[in-house]
Write a protein that holds these residues in place. Structure first.
Motif, PDB file in Angstrom:
ATOM      1  N   SER A  58     -26.268  12.228  41.518  1.00 16.79           N
ATOM      2  CA  SER A  58     -27.131  12.669  42.627  1.00 16.79           C
ATOM      3  C   SER A  58     -28.587  12.279  42.418  1.00 16.79           C
ATOM      4  CB  SER A  58     -27.020  14.187  42.824  1.00 16.79           C
ATOM      5  OG  SER A  58     -27.493  14.885  41.678  1.00 16.79           O
ATOM      6  N   HIS A  59     -29.045  12.294  41.144  1.00 16.97           N
ATOM      7  CA  HIS A  59     -30.439  11.937  40.839  1.00 16.97           C
ATOM      8  C   HIS A  59     -30.585  11.732  39.339  1.00 16.97           C
ATOM      9  CE1 HIS A  59     -30.419  16.243  40.070  1.00 16.97           C
ATOM     10  NE2 HIS A  59     -31.660  16.214  39.616  1.00 16.97           N
ATOM     11  N   PHE A  60     -31.764  11.203  38.958  1.00 16.43           N
ATOM     12  CA  PHE A  60     -31.938  10.775  37.572  1.00 16.43           C
ATOM     13  C   PHE A  60     -32.619  11.827  36.704  1.00 16.43           C
ATOM     14  CE2 PHE A  60     -31.928   6.442  39.726  1.00 16.43           C
ATOM     15  CZ  PHE A  60     -30.608   6.166  39.374  1.00 16.43           C
ATOM     16  N   HIS A  61     -32.148  13.044  36.714  1.00 17.55           N
ATOM     17  CA  HIS A  61     -32.482  14.015  35.679  1.00 17.55           C
ATOM     18  C   HIS A  61     -31.337  14.011  34.669  1.00 17.55           C
ATOM     19  CE1 HIS A  61     -35.638  16.547  38.073  1.00 17.55           C
ATOM     20  NE2 HIS A  61     -36.224  15.691  37.262  1.00 17.55           N
ATOM     21  N   GLY A  62     -31.690  14.182  33.371  1.00 15.07           N
ATOM     22  CA  GLY A  62     -30.703  14.036  32.303  1.00 15.07           C
ATOM     23  C   GLY A  62     -29.487  14.926  32.431  1.00 15.07           C
ATOM     24  N   ASN A 139     -34.917  18.435  48.831  1.00 14.35           N
ATOM     25  CA  ASN A 139     -36.309  18.547  48.402  1.00 14.35           C
ATOM     26  C   ASN A 139     -36.312  18.934  46.926  1.00 14.35           C
ATOM     27  OD1 ASN A 139     -39.032  18.998  48.088  1.00 14.35           O
ATOM     28  ND2 ASN A 139     -39.006  20.988  49.128  1.00 14.35           N
ATOM     29  N   HIS A 140     -36.565  17.960  46.048  1.00 13.87           N
ATOM     30  CA  HIS A 140     -36.490  18.195  44.604  1.00 13.87           C
ATOM     31  C   HIS A 140     -37.653  17.477  43.921  1.00 13.87           C
ATOM     32  CE1 HIS A 140     -34.614  19.448  40.964  1.00 13.87           C
ATOM     33  NE2 HIS A 140     -34.218  18.247  40.576  1.00 13.87           N
ATOM     34  N   ALA A 141     -37.812  17.720  42.609  1.00 13.86           N
ATOM     35  CA  ALA A 141     -38.930  17.136  41.865  1.00 13.86           C
ATOM     36  C   ALA A 141     -38.837  15.616  41.794  1.00 13.86           C
ATOM     37  CB  ALA A 141     -38.965  17.726  40.454  1.00 13.86           C
ATOM     38  N   GLY A 160     -26.331  18.510  44.826  1.00 14.06           N
ATOM     39  CA  GLY A 160     -27.155  18.044  43.713  1.00 14.06           C
ATOM     40  C   GLY A 160     -28.229  19.104  43.502  1.00 14.06           C
ATOM     41  N   ASP A 161     -29.431  18.686  43.110  1.00 13.80           N
ATOM     42  CA  ASP A 161     -30.510  19.651  42.913  1.00 13.80           C
ATOM     43  C   ASP A 161     -31.440  19.671  44.118  1.00 13.80           C
ATOM     44  OD1 ASP A 161     -29.597  20.288  40.427  1.00 13.80           O
ATOM     45  OD2 ASP A 161     -31.329  19.486  39.331  1.00 13.80           O
ATOM     46  N   GLY A 162     -32.032  20.837  44.361  1.00  6.37           N
ATOM     47  CA  GLY A 162     -33.113  20.897  45.336  1.00  6.37           C
ATOM     48  C   GLY A 162     -32.890  21.842  46.483  1.00  6.37           C
TER      49      GLY A 162
HETATM   50 ZN   LIG Z   1     -32.908  17.873  38.886  1.00  8.45          ZN
END
Ligand SMILES: [Zn+2]
Length: 250
Positions: A58-62, A139-141, A160-162
């Motif tokens: 979903s996104h590039f956080h570890g 809406n995420h970091a 995912g996140d957000g």
């Molecule tokens: Zn994240």
């Protein structure tokens, strides 16, 4: 469609693996997110891990993609031959290639399978491995894409996140199960979901069920009873606080 919660945790929870969903339909399977602690959890819960068709990042956080080296190298060790598709945001191929180089350089030279990378964007609508794939930005970091998977009968939304957005609400509309990041009990952090917001989101989307994942570790530890009581008090849909290994049939 069958959803196995391989992990339900936030980034650094020592008690539960990172949020990761194994989705089956027909003979196909897709893993949604693969964080540091999710890869080995996947292996413990999948009926046939070497048959996995695709991984979606979903996104590039570890805590959402740093498990890929473990997943790939174990696949090599166990003799995988089936091609694996890795889907994710723009830059997915270079990110995964660099990650593999840092973690296990040259390991892919021993692989008896290829990796097919797919860059995903909001607005795309395609079919792969028996599923229909669609995306929308939360809406995420950092840029994060929620995903909707449909098989012939049912549909799953995973945030995912957000925080939710108008686009993610449109994407989730009419889905059977909404799985939403719910970092805190009430909305507190810009860029993160909450229990209250997730239930409200799933209700607005007209979902049949809502699963709360990625709770902040102290919230999960100290407020679980409150959240369960609140979930049980919702009468117009099913609200779940899944544990690792839980299975939900859509
Ligand atoms: Zn994240």
């Amino acid at each position: 469609m069958r959803v196995t919660f391989a992990g339900v945790g936030e980034a650094f929870d020592e008690t539960v693996p990172n949020t990761s969903l194994l989705v089956h339909s027909g003979g196909s399977s897709v893993l949604l997110d693969c964080g540091f602690t999710a890869a080995c959890a996947f292996w413990g819960m999948a009926d046939n891990p070497l048959a996995l068709d695709a991984v979606y990042i979903s996104h590039f956080h570890g805590d959402h993609y740093f498990g890929l080296p473990a997943l790939l190298v174990r696949s090599i060790e166990e003799g995988r031959t089936k091609r694996l598709t890795i889907l994710g945001p723009s830059g997915i191929e270079s990110r995964v290639t660099r990650l593999m180089e840092m973690a296990y350089s040259n390991a892919m030279a021993r692989a008896q399978f290829g990796i097919f990378f797919v860059e995903c964007d909001p607005g795309q609508d395609f079919r792969h491995a028996g599923f229909r794939f669609r995306f929308a930005m939360t809406n995420h970091a950092m840029p994060c894409q929620a995903i909707r998977l449909d098989d012939q009968k049912t549909s799953l939304f995973y945030s995912g996140d957000g925080q939710s957005t108008a686009d993610t609400l449109a994407l989730a509309s009419g889905s059977d199960l909404v799985v939403h990041e719910s970092y805190t009990l009430e909305p507190e952090h810009v860029g993160h979901g909450s229990v209250t917001a997730s239930v409200d989101f799933a209700r607005k989307a007209g979902a049949k069920a809502c699963a709360l994942v990625h709770l902040q570790r102290t919230v999960r530890r100290e407020r679980k009873a409150v959240i369960r009581a609140r979930a049980n008090g919702v009468t117009d849909m099913k609200v779940l606080l899944p544990e690792p290994g839980d299975i939900h049939i859509l």
